[in-house]
Enzyme design. Structure first.
Site, PDB file in Angstrom:
ATOM      1  N   HIS A 274       0.840  -1.198   0.000  1.00 34.36           N
ATOM      2  CA  HIS A 274       0.000   0.000   0.000  1.00 34.36           C
ATOM      3  C   HIS A 274       0.869   1.239   0.000  1.00 34.36           C
ATOM      4  CE1 HIS A 274       0.903  -0.994   4.191  1.00 34.36           C
ATOM      5  NE2 HIS A 274       0.879   0.299   4.430  1.00 34.36           N
TER       6      HIS A 274
ATOM      7  N   CYS B 263       1.987   3.808  11.451  1.00 37.55           N
ATOM      8  CA  CYS B 263       2.921   3.296  10.459  1.00 37.55           C
ATOM      9  C   CYS B 263       3.188   4.410   9.450  1.00 37.55           C
ATOM     10  CB  CYS B 263       2.376   2.038   9.772  1.00 37.55           C
ATOM     11  SG  CYS B 263       1.007   2.315   8.635  1.00 37.55           S
TER      12      CYS B 263
END
Length: 682
Positions: free
Chosen positions: A65, A203
């Site tokens: 991603h 993240c």
């Protein structure tokens, strides 16, 4: 607004043997659906995110991603592999692959949906349903959380019987009040208070791992009878943990790969500080560790980057951490170098090199005079340059201990300028500041003083200690070393300059954006903090050599396309732009696929370019820009000759080495060599 996933974005027979191939296959579906505008640019962003941390998860899941300017709208593509694809998960390859694409400025509604998907991936029933789905539409509906047609046909079965069965236990319920429950209550005497934990997950992109770690921690806490409140610092925005929840918490868990915002909130709490993937894969252990720390009374300050880097999860040695701290400082310094260097270069281009002796524009400025504008540009750029060393030192300390390191680091950097210790002084000041703050943070502080620690005590004591060390202890030796380095760079002529150019060229091209490349780049940028003729030559040499690997591979794929795969030929087109923009990482896909031929070829080409750039006396004040800053380069035409020479050498060597390999391929592929070429080769 279109659905985030449709049947066209699902591939239940994903035929890919690598994570790169899987990402490309799913990304091509996004391009076909009009969701991605530039395939190669998007894949480069996916690869950059993958390089930060593998996206494979336990349970056979891969979630590549990224955020990308090449994404038109938030999109999800799903692929199911029969053979499995290695995404770096500890338990083996992934058979379920989710490619998540978010625009650089995605709205929170879509990102909230993506975060909900990330949480659902922790549900075994959800992943099991995806493994058994037999058509793309069903898979898309499952992922989107929509009702699936098949289950509706199953409902008419005799499910009511379990319903009547559940009534019977409810009939017994009236008897419950008659049961002497007080006995068990009496046995428990004063019932223990529930153990409470607060957690933060984050993240780099804040799309998937952030929310999966939160879900995993919540599930583990529920199973352990622990009360937990999680703050997800993700792309969908975040709500801060309530102050009351933090105060009532017995322990803190920080599962993150980027800095946790406002970590000082957790000062004085037992803290478990790990990477975000540990929050996904080791959640029960983290809950147990938090409980253990609280029971042992291990009250600590909010964990800082140095603590996390030494944790078992990272396994990073001191050398790796030192490089990260230094590169943090360099990364924050580079924008100042870029702005100041380009402004000074423009000033010289307009008004000549004598413009540096012009009087202050506050005293003398004529609107219609070009020299006045040149002086203005020079003085703005020169002012920007005065921040280089303080910013470098401040953000080295920031990389070590977060915000508490900024004040002593910047003060130490300013002192380095005062005593003429230059770039080396800034490096030492930043490391000293971070070390001093680390030492202060490890001292047990009475609770009454914790509130003023980050605002008063730490800045005061650390600045005083760093100032004392810089002025009276390490300042003079560093100043002497800086003078020796400056004199050496100024004296670089002839063979010495060419040898340095060869070495820097080899370093820039060996790992193409890796540690050795960054060391060479940091050396060059550091020289711009105290610019002289030698340091400007080094900067030009480093940028020229860094452009060679992608340009050389792009040229090779153009002149001998048959030696490369279709994917590599596509990457070659993007490499032209990346190389011209001084993005050495554009050659990484080629080096990863064929390192023994590509890396040596790139190193030779880089060495040639580095040597020629130094021999030609090319200079550069800007730390970046590639061909777009050529007009500001000293001896620009010879500079382009140096880059072109290295590019040709790299391309020629790659073609030669790959060509030597080609005759063997058909022989290995054919079980019976009927070709008359076989005996000739013998």
């Amino acid at each position: 607004m279109s659905a985030m996933i449709t049947a066209e974005l699902v591939d239940l027979d994903l035929a890919a043997d690598s994570k790169e191939a899987a990402a490309r296959s799913l990304a091509e579906r996004m391009v076909a659906a009009g969701r991605v505008t530039d395939l190669e640019g998007f894949l480069a962003d996916v690869a950059a995110r993958e390089a930060q941390m593998p996206t494979g998860l336990d349970g056979g899941i891969g979630i590549p991603h990224c955020r990308s300017a090449h994404v038109a709208e938030p999109t999800l593509a799903f692929g199911r592999s029969a053979t499995g694809i290695d995404f770096g998960a500890p338990d083996g390859p992934a058979d379920l692959v989710f490619l998540i694409a978010a625009p650089a400025g995605a709205d929170t509604d879509h990102l909230t949906i993506l975060s909900a998907l990330a949480r659902r991936l922790m549900d075994p029933e959800f992943t099991a349903a995806l493994r058994t789905a037999d058509d793309p539409a069903t898979s898309a509906a499952l992922i989107a959380g929509e009702p699936v047609a098949e289950p509706a046909t199953v409902e008419p079965e005799p499910e009511p019987e379990p319903a009547t069965a559940t009534v019977e236990p409810e009939v017994i319920a009236p008897a419950d009040p008659a049961v002497p429950e007080p006995e068990t209550a009496a046995e428990g005497v004063p019932q223990e208070r529930t153990f409470r934990v607060v957690a933060v997950t984050s993240c780099p992109t804040g799309i998937a791992h952030t929310y999966m770690a939160a879900e995993s921690l919540e599930n583990a806490a529920r199973a352990a009878g622990v009360e937990i409140t999680v703050e997800t610092q993700g792309s969908a925005g975040f709500e801060k943990l309530p102050k009351a929840a933090i105060e009532a918490a017995d322990a803190v868990i920080l599962a993150h790969d980027v800095e946790v915002r406002d970590k000082e909130r957790f000062a004085g709490k037992p803290t478990v500080d790990v990477g975000v993937k540990a929050g996904i894969s080791r959640a029960p252990e983290l809950i147990a560790e938090a409980r253990g720390k609280a029971e042992r009374g291990e009250v600590t300050a909010a964990a800082h980057p140095a603590d996390r880097a030494t944790a078992d999860e990272s396994g990073e040695g001191f050398g790796t951490r030192l490089r990260k701290w230094l590169m943090t400082g360099v990364s924050y310094m580079v924008p100042f170098v870029a702005a100041g260097g380009l402004l000074i270069a423009l000033a010289f281009a307009i008004g000549g090199y004598e413009i540096n002796a012009a009087p202050s524009v506050t005293e003398h400025f004529i609107w219609s005079e070009g020299a006045s504008w040149a002086a203005l540009l020079f003085q703005i750029g020169d002012t920007a340059f005065t921040f280089l060393v303080p910013i470098l030192a401040g953000y080295i300390a920031f990389g070590m201990v977060d915000r508490p390191g900024l004040v002593p680091g910047i003060v130490g950097g300013a002192i380095a300028l005062t005593i003429n210790a230059g770039f080396l002084g800034g490096l030492v000041a930043g490391l000293l500041a971070g070390t001093v703050v680390m030492a202060i943070q490890r001292i047990a502080i009475p609770p009454v003083l914790r509130g003023i620690m980050p605002v008063v005590v730490i800045p005061l004591i650390s600045s005083a200690v760093v100032g004392f060390l810089m002025f009276l202890v390490v300042g003079k030796p560093i100043t002497w070393l800086q003078k020796q380095l400056t004199d050496w760079l100024n004296g670089l002529t002839g063979s010495n300059a060419i040898i340095l150019g060869v070495v820097l060229g080899l370093m820039m091209c060996f790992d193409m954006g890796g540690p050795l490349n960054k060391v060479a780049y940091a050396f060059a940028v550091g020289g711009l903090a105290d610019p002289n003729d030698g340091s400007l030559k080094v900067m030009a040499c480093v940028m020229a050599a860094g452009m060679v690997p992608p340009l050389g591979l792009a040229l090779a794929t153009t002149v001998r396309g048959r030696l490369f795969t279709r994917t590599e030929r596509e990457n070659g087109k993007a490499a032209w732009v990346l190389g011209a923009s001084f993005i050495t990482e554009g050659a990484i896909p080629f080096a990863a696929a064929d390192p023994l031929r590509v890396i040596p070829s790139a190193m030779v080409g880089g060495a040639v370019t580095g040597a020629l750039s130094m021999a030609f006396g090319c200079t550069l004040r800007a730390p970046h820009g590639g061909i777009f800053v050529v007009p500001l380069i000293g001896n620009p035409w010879l500079y382009l000759v140096a880059v072109a020479a290295g590019t040709v050498v790299t391309a020629a060597l790659v073609v030669l080495l790959k060509g030597l390999r080609r005759p063997a391929a058909p022989e290995a592929a054919l079980p019976v060599p009927d070709d008359a070429r076989t005996p000739v080769a013998a």
